[in-house]
Write an enzyme that holds these catalytic residues in place. Structure first.
Site, PDB file in Angstrom:
ATOM      1  CB  SER A  66     -14.994  70.890  22.882  1.00 25.12           C
ATOM      2  OG  SER A  66     -15.275  72.112  23.188  1.00 25.12           O
ATOM      3  CG  HIS A 110     -11.047  71.287  25.575  1.00 27.47           C
ATOM      4  ND1 HIS A 110      -9.539  71.498  25.689  1.00 27.47           N
ATOM      5  CD2 HIS A 110     -11.363  72.621  25.307  1.00 27.47           C
ATOM      6  CE1 HIS A 110      -9.075  72.388  25.100  1.00 27.47           C
ATOM      7  NE2 HIS A 110     -10.289  73.544  24.922  1.00 27.47           N
ATOM      8  CG  ASP A 169     -13.067  76.032  24.441  1.00 31.63           C
ATOM      9  OD1 ASP A 169     -11.609  75.924  24.694  1.00 31.63           O
ATOM     10  OD2 ASP A 169     -13.659  75.103  23.972  1.00 31.63           O
ATOM     11  CG  MET A 190     -13.728  81.543  24.812  1.00 28.91           C
ATOM     12  SD  MET A 190     -14.538  81.399  23.332  1.00 28.91           S
ATOM     13  CE  MET A 190     -14.051  79.767  22.675  1.00 28.91           C
ATOM     14  CG  HIS A 196      -8.251  76.548  25.779  1.00 30.25           C
ATOM     15  ND1 HIS A 196      -8.538  76.190  24.396  1.00 30.25           N
ATOM     16  CD2 HIS A 196      -7.152  77.405  25.702  1.00 30.25           C
ATOM     17  CE1 HIS A 196      -8.010  76.973  23.626  1.00 30.25           C
ATOM     18  NE2 HIS A 196      -7.278  77.819  24.376  1.00 30.25           N
ATOM     19  CG  MET A 254      -9.193  80.540  23.926  1.00 35.31           C
ATOM     20  SD  MET A 254     -10.154  80.207  22.542  1.00 35.31           S
ATOM     21  CE  MET A 254     -11.089  78.545  23.626  1.00 35.31           C
ATOM     22  CG  MET A 303      -4.861  77.408  19.610  1.00 33.22           C
ATOM     23  SD  MET A 303      -6.277  76.400  20.283  1.00 33.22           S
ATOM     24  CE  MET A 303      -7.614  77.072  19.155  1.00 33.22           C
ATOM     25  N   GLY A 331     -11.383  81.135  19.367  1.00 33.63           N
ATOM     26  CA  GLY A 331     -12.344  81.827  19.401  1.00 33.63           C
ATOM     27  C   GLY A 331     -13.761  81.199  19.002  1.00 33.63           C
ATOM     28  CG  PHE A 332     -15.777  82.451  16.697  1.00 31.70           C
ATOM     29  CD1 PHE A 332     -17.076  82.702  17.199  1.00 31.70           C
ATOM     30  CD2 PHE A 332     -14.777  83.307  16.643  1.00 31.70           C
ATOM     31  CE1 PHE A 332     -17.172  83.697  17.546  1.00 31.70           C
ATOM     32  CE2 PHE A 332     -15.166  84.679  16.922  1.00 31.70           C
ATOM     33  CZ  PHE A 332     -16.394  84.764  17.361  1.00 31.70           C
ATOM     34  CB  ALA A 333     -17.124  75.548  17.137  1.00 31.25           C
ATOM     35  N   GLY A 334     -16.058  75.280  14.454  1.00 32.01           N
ATOM     36  CA  GLY A 334     -16.460  75.019  13.021  1.00 32.01           C
ATOM     37  C   GLY A 334     -15.241  75.451  11.751  1.00 32.01           C
ATOM     38  CG  ASP A 343      -8.298  73.276  20.679  1.00 32.18           C
ATOM     39  OD1 ASP A 343      -9.225  73.141  20.084  1.00 32.18           O
ATOM     40  OD2 ASP A 343      -8.190  73.676  21.923  1.00 32.18           O
ATOM     41  N   GLY A 344      -8.589  71.908  17.511  1.00 32.75           N
ATOM     42  CA  GLY A 344      -9.235  72.698  16.261  1.00 32.75           C
ATOM     43  C   GLY A 344      -9.645  71.784  15.020  1.00 32.75           C
ATOM     44  CB  SER A 345     -10.598  71.463  12.007  1.00 33.00           C
ATOM     45  OG  SER A 345     -10.917  70.863  10.960  1.00 33.00           O
TER      46      SER A 345
END
Length: 254
Positions: A8, A32, A34, A36, A65, A67, A137, A142-145, A175-177
Site C-alpha cells: 500500500s 496498491h 487507495d 478515498m 482501490h 473507496m 477486506m 477507511g483507516f490503516a492500523g 486487504d487489511g492487517s
C-alpha cells in the site's frame, strides 16, 4: 501459485517516493493505491494525479482501490493516468455493476471488486465470473492500523472453493492487517494469494525481500541491495534507513 505482494502506498514517505519505488520495483507484484473521497469512508488519501505521476516510475501494475461513493466518476481518469487494475467496492456498484465492469474493460484495465467484511460473496454471484481480482477486506475500510477480522478466513476459503469449482480467473486479494501473524499462518493457508501490505511496510520500501516473499516480514538489506549501492543506483542511507525501520517493525510484530 506463489503468494503475491501488493504494498500500500497510502502512507509512504511522499518526499522520498523515487528511492522507495526503486527498491519496491524489484520486490512487489503490484502497487496498491487507495483512492478515498472522504464520503464513502471518512478519509482522503491518494488521487488520480498521484497515479499519473507514479506510473512514470512504477515497473509493476498499479492497482487502484476505489473507496468512493461514485466509482464511475474516477474510472476513465484513472485509466488514462496509468491504472492497471480498477477495483470499486461491490456495495457502490450494485445498481450498475455490469456497466461499470464493461467500462473498465473497454479502457484496457483489469477489473476488480472489493467486498467489505460484512458483505457476503453471494452479493456478486451474478458477475463474479467477470472479474480479474477479488479483494476481501479483512478490516473495515477507511483507516490503516486496524486488527485482522478472523471471520474473513471463512470468506477466503469460500472464494477459493468457488474459483476452483467453476474455473474462475480472479486473484484472491486480502486487504487489511496482513502482517506476519495473519498473512502467513492464516490467510495464505486458506486460499489468499495476493496480500495488500500495510502502509508502514511500504513507507520505507524494503520489507518484501527476495528470500522472504512468503512472509513479507523479515526484509532486511539483501545482497542485491548492497550491489546496487556499490553501483550507485541507490544511496546507502536509503537502504540503511529501510533496514532500521524493518527491524523495528519486526520487533513490534513479534
Amino acid at each position: 501459485m506463489k503468494p503475491m505482494f501488493n504494498p500500500s502506498l497510502m502512507c509512504m514517505d511522499l518526499l522520498d517516493i523515487r528511492s522507495q519505488t526503486e527498491i519496491l520495483n524489484e520486490r512487489c507484484d503490484l502497487y496498491h493505491v487507495d483512492i478515498m473521497d472522504g464520503h464513502y469512508v471518512k478519509n482522503i488519501t491518494l488521487s488520480p494525479d498521484f497515479v499519473k505521476v507514479f506510473s512514470t516510475i512504477a515497473k509493476k501494475p498499479i492497482d487502484c482501490h476505489l473507496m468512493v461513493t461514485d466509482p464511475d466518476d474516477f474510472i476513465e481518469t484513472l485509466a488514462k493516468a496509468g491504472a492497471g487494475y480498477i477495483c470499486p467496492h461491490a456495495e457502490t456498484i450494485n445498481r450498475d455493476a455490469f456497466r461499470i465492469l464493461n467500462k473498465i474493460e473497454s479502457l484496457g484495465c483489469k477489473t476488480g471488486v472489493v467486498l467489505n467484511p460484512a458483505t457476503p460473496l453471494s452479493y456478486i454471484q451474478h458477475y463474479i465470473h467477470r472479474i480479474d481480482k477479488l479483494t476481501i477486506m479483512s478490516v473495515d475500510p477507511g483507516f490503516a492500523g486496524q486488527p485482522f477480522i478472523r471471520e474473513m478466513l471463512d470468506k477466503i476459503r469460500e472464494a477459493k472453493a468457488l474459483k476452483e469449482k467453476y474455473g474462475y480467473k480472479y486473484l484472491i486479494e486480502v486487504d487489511g492487517s496482513c502482517n506476519q501473524r495473519h498473512n502467513r499462518d492464516n490467510a495464505e493457508n486458506v486460499g489468499g494469494n495476493d496480500f495488500r501490505k500495510r502502509s508502514r511496510e511500504a513507507e520505507h520500501g524494503a520489507r518484501i525481500g527476495n528470500n522472504q516473499r512468503h512472509t513479507a516480514e523479515n526484509c532486511l538489506r539483501t545482497e542485491s541491495d548492497d550491489k546496487r549501492v556499490q553501483a550507485g543506483h541507490i544511496d546507502k542511507q536509503t537502504v540503511d534507513k529501510a533496514q532500521e525501520r524493518a527491524e523495528q517493525n519486526a520487533e513490534q510484530d513479534s
